[in-house]
Write a protein that holds these residues in place. Sequence first.
Motif, short mmCIF file in Angstrom:
data_model
loop_
_atom_site.label_atom_id
_atom_site.label_comp_id
_atom_site.label_asym_id
_atom_site.label_seq_id
_atom_site.Cartn_x
_atom_site.Cartn_y
_atom_site.Cartn_z
N LEU A 33 16.01 58.62 53.16
CA LEU A 33 16.71 59.01 51.92
C LEU A 33 15.72 59.55 50.90
O LEU A 33 14.57 59.13 50.85
CB LEU A 33 17.42 57.78 51.32
CG LEU A 33 18.52 57.14 52.16
CD1 LEU A 33 19.17 56.01 51.36
CD2 LEU A 33 19.56 58.17 52.58
N SER A 61 12.52 54.91 39.66
CA SER A 61 12.96 53.84 40.58
C SER A 61 13.76 52.81 39.80
O SER A 61 13.19 51.97 39.11
CB SER A 61 11.75 53.15 41.21
OG SER A 61 11.01 54.07 41.97
N TYR A 108 6.65 58.03 53.81
CA TYR A 108 7.71 57.50 52.92
C TYR A 108 7.35 56.15 52.30
O TYR A 108 8.05 55.66 51.42
CB TYR A 108 9.02 57.37 53.69
CG TYR A 108 8.88 56.51 54.93
CD1 TYR A 108 8.87 55.11 54.85
CD2 TYR A 108 8.70 57.10 56.17
CE1 TYR A 108 8.69 54.33 55.97
CE2 TYR A 108 8.52 56.33 57.30
CZ TYR A 108 8.52 54.95 57.20
OH TYR A 108 8.33 54.18 58.30
N ASP A 165 20.38 62.34 52.56
CA ASP A 165 19.32 61.96 53.48
C ASP A 165 18.63 63.22 54.02
O ASP A 165 19.00 64.34 53.64
CB ASP A 165 19.84 61.06 54.61
CG ASP A 165 20.81 61.78 55.53
OD1 ASP A 165 20.87 63.05 55.50
OD2 ASP A 165 21.50 61.10 56.31
N ARG A 176 14.78 59.51 47.15
CA ARG A 176 15.03 58.80 45.89
C ARG A 176 15.12 59.81 44.74
O ARG A 176 14.16 60.56 44.52
CB ARG A 176 13.91 57.79 45.63
CG ARG A 176 13.86 56.65 46.65
CD ARG A 176 12.56 55.85 46.51
NE ARG A 176 11.40 56.72 46.73
CZ ARG A 176 10.17 56.46 46.31
NH1 ARG A 176 9.92 55.33 45.66
NH2 ARG A 176 9.19 57.29 46.54
N GLU A 199 22.69 51.99 41.38
CA GLU A 199 22.99 52.87 42.51
C GLU A 199 23.17 54.33 42.05
O GLU A 199 23.82 54.59 41.06
CB GLU A 199 24.26 52.38 43.22
CG GLU A 199 24.40 52.92 44.62
CD GLU A 199 25.61 52.33 45.32
OE1 GLU A 199 25.43 51.42 46.15
OE2 GLU A 199 26.74 52.78 45.00
N ILE A 255 21.86 55.22 46.85
CA ILE A 255 20.57 54.52 46.88
C ILE A 255 20.36 53.73 45.59
O ILE A 255 20.69 54.18 44.50
CB ILE A 255 19.39 55.51 47.11
CG1 ILE A 255 18.10 54.73 47.39
CG2 ILE A 255 19.23 56.42 45.91
CD1 ILE A 255 16.99 55.59 47.95
N THR A 303 15.09 52.95 53.48
CA THR A 303 15.33 54.19 52.75
C THR A 303 14.42 55.33 53.21
O THR A 303 14.29 56.33 52.53
CB THR A 303 15.12 53.96 51.23
OG1 THR A 303 13.79 53.45 51.04
CG2 THR A 303 16.12 52.97 50.68
N THR A 332 17.07 51.74 44.25
CA THR A 332 15.69 51.48 44.65
C THR A 332 15.34 50.01 44.52
O THR A 332 15.57 49.40 43.48
CB THR A 332 14.73 52.30 43.78
OG1 THR A 332 15.18 53.65 43.79
CG2 THR A 332 13.32 52.23 44.34
N TYR A 385 10.47 49.81 52.39
CA TYR A 385 10.83 51.23 52.42
C TYR A 385 11.50 51.67 53.71
O TYR A 385 11.98 52.79 53.81
CB TYR A 385 9.59 52.09 52.15
CG TYR A 385 9.06 51.83 50.77
CD1 TYR A 385 9.55 52.56 49.68
CD2 TYR A 385 8.10 50.86 50.53
CE1 TYR A 385 9.10 52.31 48.39
CE2 TYR A 385 7.63 50.60 49.24
CZ TYR A 385 8.14 51.32 48.18
OH TYR A 385 7.69 51.09 46.90
#
Lengths: 354, 354, 354, 354
Positions: D101, D296, D120, D305, D103, D300, D313, D98, D315, D95
């Motif tokens: 970011l 998840s 996170y 962010d 999700r 992409e 992103i 990201t 996942t 993690y």
Amino acid sequence: MAGNSFGQVFRITTFGESHGVALGVIVDGCPAGLPIAAEEIQRDLDRRKPGQSALTTQRRESDRVQILSGVFEDLTTGTPIAMVVHNEDMRSQDYAATKDLFRPGHADFTYWKKYGRRDYRGGGRASARETVARVAAGAIARKLLAAQGIAIIGYVTQVGPVKITKKDFSAINQNALFCPDADAAEAMANVIKEAQAKKDSIGALVEVVAQGVPAGLGEPVFDKLDADLAKAMMSINAVKGVEIGDGFRVVELRGSQNCDPITPKGFTSNHAGGILGGISNGDEIVVRLALKPTSSIAIEQDTIDIHGKPAKIATKGRHDPCVGIRAVPIAEAMMALVLADHFLRDRTSQMERL
Amino acid sequence: MAGNSFGQVFRITTFGESHGVALGVIVDGCPAGLPIAAEEIQRDLDRRKPGQSALTTQRRESDRVQILSGVFEDLTTGTPIAMVVHNEDMRSQDYAATKDLFRPGHADFTYWKKYGRRDYRGGGRASARETVARVAAGAIARKLLAAQGIAIIGYVTQVGPVKITKKDFSAINQNALFCPDADAAEAMANVIKEAQAKKDSIGALVEVVAQGVPAGLGEPVFDKLDADLAKAMMSINAVKGVEIGDGFRVVELRGSQNCDPITPKGFTSNHAGGILGGISNGDEIVVRLALKPTSSIAIEQDTIDIHGKPAKIATKGRHDPCVGIRAVPIAEAMMALVLADHFLRDRTSQMERL
Amino acid sequence: MAGNSFGQVFRITTFGESHGVALGVIVDGCPAGLPIAAEEIQRDLDRRKPGQSALTTQRRESDRVQILSGVFEDLTTGTPIAMVVHNEDMRSQDYAATKDLFRPGHADFTYWKKYGRRDYRGGGRASARETVARVAAGAIARKLLAAQGIAIIGYVTQVGPVKITKKDFSAINQNALFCPDADAAEAMANVIKEAQAKKDSIGALVEVVAQGVPAGLGEPVFDKLDADLAKAMMSINAVKGVEIGDGFRVVELRGSQNCDPITPKGFTSNHAGGILGGISNGDEIVVRLALKPTSSIAIEQDTIDIHGKPAKIATKGRHDPCVGIRAVPIAEAMMALVLADHFLRDRTSQMERL
Amino acid sequence: MAGNSFGQVFRITTFGESHGVALGVIVDGCPAGLPIAAEEIQRDLDRRKPGQSALTTQRRESDRVQILSGVFEDLTTGTPIAMVVHNEDMRSQDYAATKDLFRPGHADFTYWKKYGRRDYRGGGRASARETVARVAAGAIARKLLAAQGIAIIGYVTQVGPVKITKKDFSAINQNALFCPDADAAEAMANVIKEAQAKKDSIGALVEVVAQGVPAGLGEPVFDKLDADLAKAMMSINAVKGVEIGDGFRVVELRGSQNCDPITPKGFTSNHAGGILGGISNGDEIVVRLALKPTSSIAIEQDTIDIHGKPAKIATKGRHDPCVGIRAVPIAEAMMALVLADHFLRDRTSQMERL
């Protein structure tokens, strides 16, 4: 519902027995962004810890707290903060001989009647050891309050017949009795040792004050600030009385003696103990609680067993001869929990402040 | 959350202001099948009613209760019981002159700070008139308890310096002071009149006992029976102290003096006031509450107005010279509410009893 | 506990039966300083009122609300707001013949089983008439939300087989069905009349949206915003299903179809219905509820009486042929209550915002 | 208040984050005398455990539960039961990349908005890993219900387009999908693998039934049994819709089609799903919940962010391609918690049964 939670917005739920695996607490409703380190909580736990002087129980517990959740990178996240303290120095065998007897003055009889069974080891859930969870939670509440400029100070004002004659707050942590009067502390220690020598125990009076509380905390009618404080304090093991400000003295007073006149600079006296109509008035909040002498005494007493047969009992185990002493950090914790809760509850009192 | 509800299973929520349209209460959680007649509730309300003797306020209210819901063919249906009492004898003009002043000892200042405004007429929600709703709800709780063989009796034990020297329960309703000692009642009346003559007021001590309470009521840790009683009593207007059993006397006692030995026939003494570890032990429950002298006195006092300017105030209106007297039926109601709630809560304590 | 309260900080408790003296509600926890006039509450009540078109029950109730407390000089004071609506057009005799019969699809049987008795007149507490109290409380919640820029709009999207094909919000109050598609409204009215002609009833689908909700409302885990909305909607009489955003459609979707991408300008779609992880994301909140056809139909059905004997019943009384219509203002009220509560609850989420 | 507790009498409070030290729960209000062994709880936890088939996440957790309190000599004591599960297989580094970011489809954005910060790692508190605590608590509720003859069974009825065509309860535990139709299970598995192959995920429909529920459980108005079930189910991660009995189908039904006639032998159909007026009618309780496809996915997606800048992103981590599968034991647990709570709440409905 089952009585193991306290508070509405800042709400704690505790668990654990005197001789079980562990004791602990979940603190729910603590705002995100409060800096918390385990050491800060430990500091308060250490003040409550048993075995610190000849005047308290000789049970040895390190009472190390572990934070399991709700804190990330040293800040609260807004999610529940779980804390746990493992039991270490259990001598459950001390209780084997008396497992079928009800110790007078204890919850043995009433738990048996309520639940039809009980964890007899050290009083189980009814043991004052349960308060370790309150103190851990109280440490977080205290931190939240400190950020608002609110401080809480507790101390012993009387043990048996010995009363303090001065309040020197700097003295409180200089003696084993949390006493703000060094001379009285000595006399109190003697009274306790005397009782102990006679296999007996002795009562005590504890006072807790909160400084810096803004006016406006407390809810009308049932959840008055003093009502919630009374509940908080009376919920501590061995407490038999709670009073605010002048307390029981008001019975003999006239209105003209008990009122606190108001001036542009504030109240000119504080008979009210900082609370009017259940809401804080900006003055110091003053609460006192009466703690009964420890019920566990080595003097033989009459009792019955779980089958109703008469028996004799002299409590052995390891016990505080004066439970009032260690009640000080506990009472501070309860005061902190009540104030933190009411501080948060008050955030939605006015449209103008939303 | 906002403090106007009390109880968990037997739960009440009250509303109303001293000079508003009406006061009332919703009782939620009363089991279906309890016989209820409006007259029974009225009986308790009449004991609390103002204007009944020279020793209480001269405000004249018939305090007629109307049941709006939850009772069908004279039995509770299990749905919420709403009751309402309309205000009649309001003299709001009495308050016009002081609407911008904070009466010392009252909630005027604290409500202002909390809410940024207030209903100044007769103290609004902070008035003891609010307790009419508690007494109405308490009458239903009392009925529920009576069906379980539980009775609640309250009385005045001290007014100013005058203490009772005997407890003759049959005397309680024979005098205007709810005093179980006819001689003391007379002396108390004189103390009150004396205070009144000097435009002053006087404090009082009230005791409430519950008889026939089975062992096992109360929840561990926070919702201890004594903790909930302490909250209940401290939530009554003017109460500054609450104690159970030996109460504040325990401070000076030794364990051997304070313990209640157990025999096959029961406890041989009742220092505990009927509660051990927060749970009823089957003995009589004994609670005492200290009521401060009425804050509304005709003697001029210093205060400030809502703009912070100094002012003088001598409360006019119509007030009880000793609020402790009318606190008796209110304290009984609060005791009934706590016990009814805990009686119902205890129904799920054991698998064997489900 | 007994189920007649809703909300935590903005909390309501309702009372009243279909043919009792009155229905009403206490709103506790509304911040002080909110402007409230009885007319504003009346406006919402009038939308829910029976007897307004041929498509709803012919019971005639003026549904006049009276505010008993908590409002002073047109502003809330922070104390409980009690509101009451008296019943007027009761024809309890309509129910005399069936008082010992359980109407299929109704709560008659289950109340009897639960309470051992019931107020059979018009369904007693189980009647949808109870929702008058929700709408009154909802009007205050709506006012609180409006001050934060939040608006709530409900409408019928389907009746029987007829679905809307457009959402013209300006049309909603132009027809008796709260339908945002005037053409569909006509077709829906026909479907209802058709069912009615056959002594039958018909189901409906209602959608409620909230606009202007800031990101961050809702609590993690159990008191998720969508969980509380689901409870709120499912608690409305006749509701059998609740969904958020894409709802039941998600079963057949892939993750790439159901996700809402995020851009600096916001979400590019709203499959989620404005809620992620139980917390509002700033987008429109979208909830749908399925309402069963009215159970009271004039077609004869099999049932039993309170003694367990078989019987036939054809419900007479006066009933809505499609309860979904009048559910619109009720669902709006419930949405408002949930959002007002969570808005206030969120005030204490962060130390930075206290 | 902060949303981490569920239930009134049988009340649980959970804690813990996906990558924190541990997850756990306190069960308060469980009657004393219920036999509980850690293995029984483990059995339910093992059904929820990750990493058991190719169709679920590959995170490996032993999910061993430890009971810290409330059980003594294999029986509940009536005091809080604390249970804890330590995290073992955390790959927080997954993690790190990201952590700034949000999700899409996750609570990342909303927690950030609510709390101003977030844990996170693996979604923190918002992770479905939190449900391990629910399942542990649910196992105790289930045990309590079993003693009353109540059984709860959950299963998958649809994955993407594949629906079951039969309900063979004996098949449920014979396949990795908790599917009561062996053939459908295979087809479902294929649909999941297909989605997985395309880096995508898929939705599912779960049904839970309760058998042996006596008539009379549920409280009127707000805490209806179906309302509490709706909340319980909607509080489970990824659930977007809940329905009871006929559910959303009722929209198109007529009253004569949807009603369940009553005969001396019981209801002749169960369109109602076992609940009338919010109270159980003695028939099988039937609830369905729609679970969205896992958010998840490795495809992409657009996001931003924490500084509001656009980003892409995909996942990574380890995730269930169809969260609906492992939702089965969780939904069973929630059903058990609701029923246990309402079973206990109903103990005080009638004077005759006290």
